[in-house]
Design a protein around this motif. Structure first.
Motif, PDB file in Angstrom:
ATOM      1  N   ALA A 214       0.516  -1.245  -0.120  1.00 26.27           N
ATOM      2  CA  ALA A 214      -0.422   0.135   0.089  1.00 26.27           C
ATOM      3  C   ALA A 214       1.154   1.268  -0.297  1.00 26.27           C
ATOM      4  CB  ALA A 214      -0.521  -0.297   1.068  1.00 26.27           C
ATOM      5  N   ARG A 215       2.120   1.229   1.009  1.00 26.65           N
ATOM      6  CA  ARG A 215       2.585   2.454   1.021  1.00 26.65           C
ATOM      7  C   ARG A 215       3.326   2.704  -0.351  1.00 26.65           C
ATOM      8  NH1 ARG A 215       5.993   2.627   6.408  1.00 26.65           N
ATOM      9  NH2 ARG A 215       4.500   5.037   7.328  1.00 26.65           N
ATOM     10  N   GLY A 216       4.090   2.047  -1.003  1.00 25.30           N
ATOM     11  CA  GLY A 216       4.431   2.034  -2.405  1.00 25.30           C
ATOM     12  C   GLY A 216       3.637   2.065  -4.035  1.00 25.30           C
ATOM     13  N   SER A 217       2.205   2.002  -3.433  1.00 22.00           N
ATOM     14  CA  SER A 217       1.036   3.140  -4.128  1.00 22.00           C
ATOM     15  C   SER A 217       0.245   3.466  -4.508  1.00 22.00           C
ATOM     16  CB  SER A 217       0.124   1.291  -4.314  1.00 22.00           C
ATOM     17  OG  SER A 217      -1.508   1.801  -4.780  1.00 22.00           O
ATOM     18  N   ASN A 218      -0.163   4.314  -5.350  1.00 21.82           N
ATOM     19  CA  ASN A 218      -0.627   5.753  -4.800  1.00 21.82           C
ATOM     20  C   ASN A 218      -2.187   6.229  -5.059  1.00 21.82           C
ATOM     21  OD1 ASN A 218       2.245   6.753  -6.889  1.00 21.82           O
ATOM     22  ND2 ASN A 218       1.552   5.819  -8.830  1.00 21.82           N
ATOM     23  N   ALA A 219      -2.805   4.435  -5.167  1.00 22.32           N
ATOM     24  CA  ALA A 219      -3.923   4.841  -4.646  1.00 22.32           C
ATOM     25  C   ALA A 219      -4.550   4.877  -3.167  1.00 22.32           C
ATOM     26  CB  ALA A 219      -4.384   3.208  -4.847  1.00 22.32           C
ATOM     27  N   LEU A 220      -5.741   5.547  -3.138  1.00 21.71           N
ATOM     28  CA  LEU A 220      -6.193   6.107  -1.661  1.00 21.71           C
ATOM     29  C   LEU A 220      -6.739   4.635  -1.290  1.00 21.71           C
ATOM     30  CD1 LEU A 220      -6.328   9.163  -3.227  1.00 21.71           C
ATOM     31  CD2 LEU A 220      -7.205   9.605  -1.072  1.00 21.71           C
ATOM     32  N   ILE A 221      -6.986   4.193  -0.445  1.00 20.43           N
ATOM     33  CA  ILE A 221      -7.547   2.883   0.106  1.00 20.43           C
ATOM     34  C   ILE A 221      -8.773   3.469   0.838  1.00 20.43           C
ATOM     35  CG2 ILE A 221      -7.848   0.181   1.092  1.00 20.43           C
ATOM     36  CD1 ILE A 221      -4.805   0.279  -0.022  1.00 20.43           C
ATOM     37  N   TYR A 222     -10.064   2.695   0.383  1.00 25.30           N
ATOM     38  CA  TYR A 222     -11.468   2.958   1.889  1.00 25.30           C
ATOM     39  C   TYR A 222     -12.096   1.623   1.822  1.00 25.30           C
ATOM     40  CZ  TYR A 222     -11.027   8.140   0.181  1.00 25.30           C
ATOM     41  OH  TYR A 222     -10.965   9.000  -0.217  1.00 25.30           O
ATOM     42  N   PRO A 223     -11.481   0.798   2.986  1.00 21.55           N
ATOM     43  CA  PRO A 223     -12.314  -0.154   3.549  1.00 21.55           C
ATOM     44  C   PRO A 223     -13.429  -0.218   4.439  1.00 21.55           C
ATOM     45  CG  PRO A 223      -9.432  -0.402   4.477  1.00 21.55           C
ATOM     46  CD  PRO A 223     -10.218   1.363   3.771  1.00 21.55           C
ATOM     47  N   ILE A 224     -14.248  -1.480   3.938  1.00 20.33           N
ATOM     48  CA  ILE A 224     -15.418  -1.198   4.403  1.00 20.33           C
ATOM     49  C   ILE A 224     -15.608  -2.750   5.051  1.00 20.33           C
ATOM     50  CG2 ILE A 224     -17.688  -0.505   4.831  1.00 20.33           C
ATOM     51  CD1 ILE A 224     -16.812   0.133   1.401  1.00 20.33           C
ATOM     52  N   THR A 225     -15.800  -2.817   6.559  1.00 16.91           N
ATOM     53  CA  THR A 225     -16.037  -4.133   6.957  1.00 16.91           C
ATOM     54  C   THR A 225     -17.649  -3.681   7.924  1.00 16.91           C
ATOM     55  OG1 THR A 225     -13.557  -3.618   7.847  1.00 16.91           O
ATOM     56  CG2 THR A 225     -15.366  -5.171   8.717  1.00 16.91           C
ATOM     57  N   ILE A 226     -17.720  -5.844   7.142  1.00 12.99           N
ATOM     58  CA  ILE A 226     -19.364  -5.728   7.912  1.00 12.99           C
ATOM     59  C   ILE A 226     -19.612  -6.587   8.902  1.00 12.99           C
ATOM     60  CG2 ILE A 226     -21.366  -6.398   7.499  1.00 12.99           C
ATOM     61  CD1 ILE A 226     -21.163  -5.578   4.680  1.00 12.99           C
ATOM     62  N   GLY A 227     -20.077  -5.878  10.297  1.00 12.49           N
ATOM     63  CA  GLY A 227     -19.714  -6.103  11.730  1.00 12.49           C
ATOM     64  C   GLY A 227     -18.835  -5.911  12.313  1.00 12.49           C
ATOM     65  N   LYS A 228     -18.843  -7.572  14.088  1.00 12.31           N
ATOM     66  CA  LYS A 228     -18.704  -6.564  14.669  1.00 12.31           C
ATOM     67  C   LYS A 228     -16.732  -6.688  14.602  1.00 12.31           C
ATOM     68  CE  LYS A 228     -22.391  -8.581  17.659  1.00 12.31           C
ATOM     69  NZ  LYS A 228     -22.833  -9.015  18.432  1.00 12.31           N
TER      70      LYS A 228
END
Length: 311
Positions: A214-228
């Motif tokens: 991820a640090r070597g990438s240009n992308a913004l990352i948006y993780p979405i988790t469903i659950g507890k």
């Protein structure tokens, strides 16, 4: 030298006269750009001279309620690299072209209503992208399968999403790396939006390997988790890249969350600078980036990636 966070411009001048003319033109362009930036206007991207290295950082500003903040100007921002204040030469705000990968968890643990709601929300998210934006859809199970290749064809992407059925187990970490690898060769602004119940039972990659990628990438990352439960490395990925993480009580909140992300991706600030400590060809080092606001802006928060690696 590998591509940095944004674009790196290299120009070769063929003669002394040509170089002088180009320098004069460049100075005029940069002067115009500074005037536009100081007035909060959007203008053409700055062009740097021979051997210049331009690092571009996308920043999101929100208030204490999480709402987007618009109308800021170049002088409202400070950018530091390795704790050294940088001169922001490029500034713009608005709807920059976007390349986005949408990762949908289709594993057995998502079977039933969660997957159906995820499919509905995914199609709604794609419909909120602009005409010039390109997107791809990655189905996450024990493998990361590109079910809709990178394009602006929302119709066929929606058809591919509708056809998704639950399958196999979850290799979330492997899917993140595969998606970032696919985005790597694309120019401009990039984002990876993915949602899952967070239960990774199959990946070969470790959390540390995902963070390095991820640090070597240009992308913004948006993780979405469903659950507890939410894997601890997912919020880390969002912080490293300047994205944002969400944890939802149930899948009924997914469509609203994706709408929030789609709007956020439409309105970001672009800050560009030539490092005061020039990058030497062939070096490999980590350079930290910190974006802050100047003056008195109580309650405002800036999100941007935390650095880049040179080669």
């Amino acid at each position: 030298m590998r591509r940095l966070i944004g674009a790196v411009t290299l120009a070769l001048c063929g003669s002394v006269a040509a170089a002088a003319a180009a320098q004069q033109q460049e100075q005029r362009q940069q002067q115009e750009q500074r005037q536009q930036a100081d007035q909060g206007q959007e203008g053409p991207l700055a062009t740097f001279s021979s051997q210049a290295q331009l690092v571009e950082v996308y920043a999101t500003v929100t208030d204490d309620k999480g709402e987007l903040v618009t109308g800021l100007r170049r002088n409202d921002f400070q950018v530091s690299e390795n704790n050294q204040l940088q001169n922001v030469e490029q500034f713009a705000f608005g709807e920059f072209p976007l390349t986005v990968a949408l990762g949908v968890d289709r594993s057995w643990s998502m079977a039933g209503k969660p997957l159906e709601l995820a499919k509905q929300a995914s199609k709604s998210f794609l419909n909120q992208l602009k005409t010039g934006d390109r997107s791809m859809v990655v189905a996450i199970s024990s493998t990361a399968d590109v079910i809709a290749p990178l394009s602006a064809d929302r119709f066929n992407q929606a058809r591919a999403i509708s056809a998704l059925d639950p399958w196999s187990t979850t290799a979330l970490r492997d899917a993140i790396i595969a998606s970032l690898d696919r985005l790597e060769r694309e120019p401009g602004r990039q984002a990876l939006v993915l949602f899952s119940d967070g239960n990774d039972r199959y990946s070969a990659a470790t959390e540390a390997e995902v963070a390095r990628r991820a640090r070597g990438s240009n992308a913004l990352i948006y993780p979405i988790t469903i659950g507890k439960e939410r894997p601890s490395f997912l919020p880390e990925l969002a912080v490293l890249t300047g994205g944002r993480t969400f944890i939802l009580k149930d899948a009924t909140e997914l469509e609203k969350t994706l709408s929030t992300i789609a709007r956020e991706l439409r309105y970001q600030y672009l800050l560009g600078y030539a490092p005061s400590d020039p990058i030497q060809e062939g070096t490999h080092e980590w350079r930290s980036i910190r974006v802050t606001l100047t003056g008195n802006h109580p309650g405002l928060r800036v999100r941007a990636r935390d650095g880049y690696t040179t080669d």
